[in-house]
Design a protein around this motif. Structure first.
Motif, PDB file in Angstrom:
ATOM      1  N   GLY A  29      -3.813  -0.378  -5.394  1.00 10.35           N
ATOM      2  CA  GLY A  29      -3.955  -0.348  -3.943  1.00 10.35           C
ATOM      3  C   GLY A  29      -4.780  -1.491  -3.374  1.00 10.35           C
ATOM      4  O   GLY A  29      -5.061  -1.526  -2.175  1.00 10.35           O
ATOM      5  N   LYS A  57       0.833  -1.210   0.000  1.00 11.17           N
ATOM      6  CA  LYS A  57       0.000   0.000   0.000  1.00 11.17           C
ATOM      7  C   LYS A  57       0.869   1.262   0.000  1.00 11.17           C
ATOM      8  O   LYS A  57       0.620   2.207  -0.759  1.00 11.17           O
ATOM      9  N   THR A  72       2.591   1.775  -3.299  1.00  7.06           N
ATOM     10  CA  THR A  72       1.617   2.303  -4.267  1.00  7.06           C
ATOM     11  C   THR A  72       1.443   3.806  -4.066  1.00  7.06           C
ATOM     12  O   THR A  72       1.476   4.596  -5.032  1.00  7.06           O
TER      13      THR A  72
END
Lengths: 68, 68, 68, 68, 68, 68
Positions: free
Chosen positions: D55, A22, A25
């Motif tokens: 994500g 996450k 990203t």
């Protein structure tokens, strides 16, 4: 695009690995001005006997600290 | 740094794989004048059904010779 | 097979890089019992501004020692 | 040479994966004028919890469609 | 997803390289039932002095045939 | 360790690329409890004619938006 590949040894929890992906990203979205939808991250996780640093396998390391 | 990734099919003993990684580490140390501590080697080992050479899967090859 | 990819920063002489690839080829031949003909080695060389270790670009490092 | 690495999430049948590697081999042979014998293709297949797009982990995606 | 990385030595025309990437994209679409939009292909092209096969650099090979 | 490889097309400023690598380093440090010193990030940057998405080269894309 871009695509991010992370090479690491096994031994992390699913939660930590998810959080890592996450945050990577997010790092791509923030710095390259792309939308999250185009960012792919894949972990290539090796058994500890398949990764070596400094001539020592991760399976041979002392385990006081979590293997990084 | 540098980082070395070796893509191979499964089927080698742990001893051979460890020796391979040791020798690659040594090759980097000798030729690039770095200390062993900064050299990382990771094997990316595929099941024989996930690697193909010459249009033939490693799982389809005759097994007289050890699969390279 | 196997295929070996070496990720490194620029700054090595052609001779050193060739010797590195030769020694890695030899390491694979010796340890995996394959013939040299099937061994491929490719360097993926990054400009020093495209490689970071410990949060520091290789282009930002002091140059007393050869960049590893 | 050349070597082709395909990064994908798990969830495909062996038949589809084999056909993919065959077609990629053919694409290389046709376009680069090499013989099939020198073409290597390896799949690097990740568990769905080790691959993220936009994500979202592949293990978190709705499964109406086969995970690509 | 999936992402395809092709490691090759320099020396191909832009047309051949584009056609290769197109055909690989098509191979993924046909076999994995994904839409072309999610397929990424990147060439990692090495100078001939950065790629070795069988212990011989591509820059050392006889050039009668196009370097594969 | 771990090692992070980012595959992207050319066209970003050095500042953005440096910031990306810094943030990825930080993401690894925070989530995997390792020290920054062991984290390596390398960009593998392709010319726009060497990267394709959805069957279209990055060199063929309209340039209204920065190519991601």
């Amino acid at each position: 695009m871009p695509e991010v590949i992370v090479y690491l040894a096994e031994g992390r929890t699913p939660e930590k690995k998810r959080a890592l992906m996450k945050d990577i990203t997010e790092a791509v979205v923030q710095n390259l001005d792309v939308q999250a939808e185009v960012v792919t991250v894949q972990l290539v996780e090796a058994p500890k006997a398949h990764k070596m640093k400094g001539g020592v396998l991760f399976s041979e390391r002392p385990t006081a600290k979590p293997s990084p």
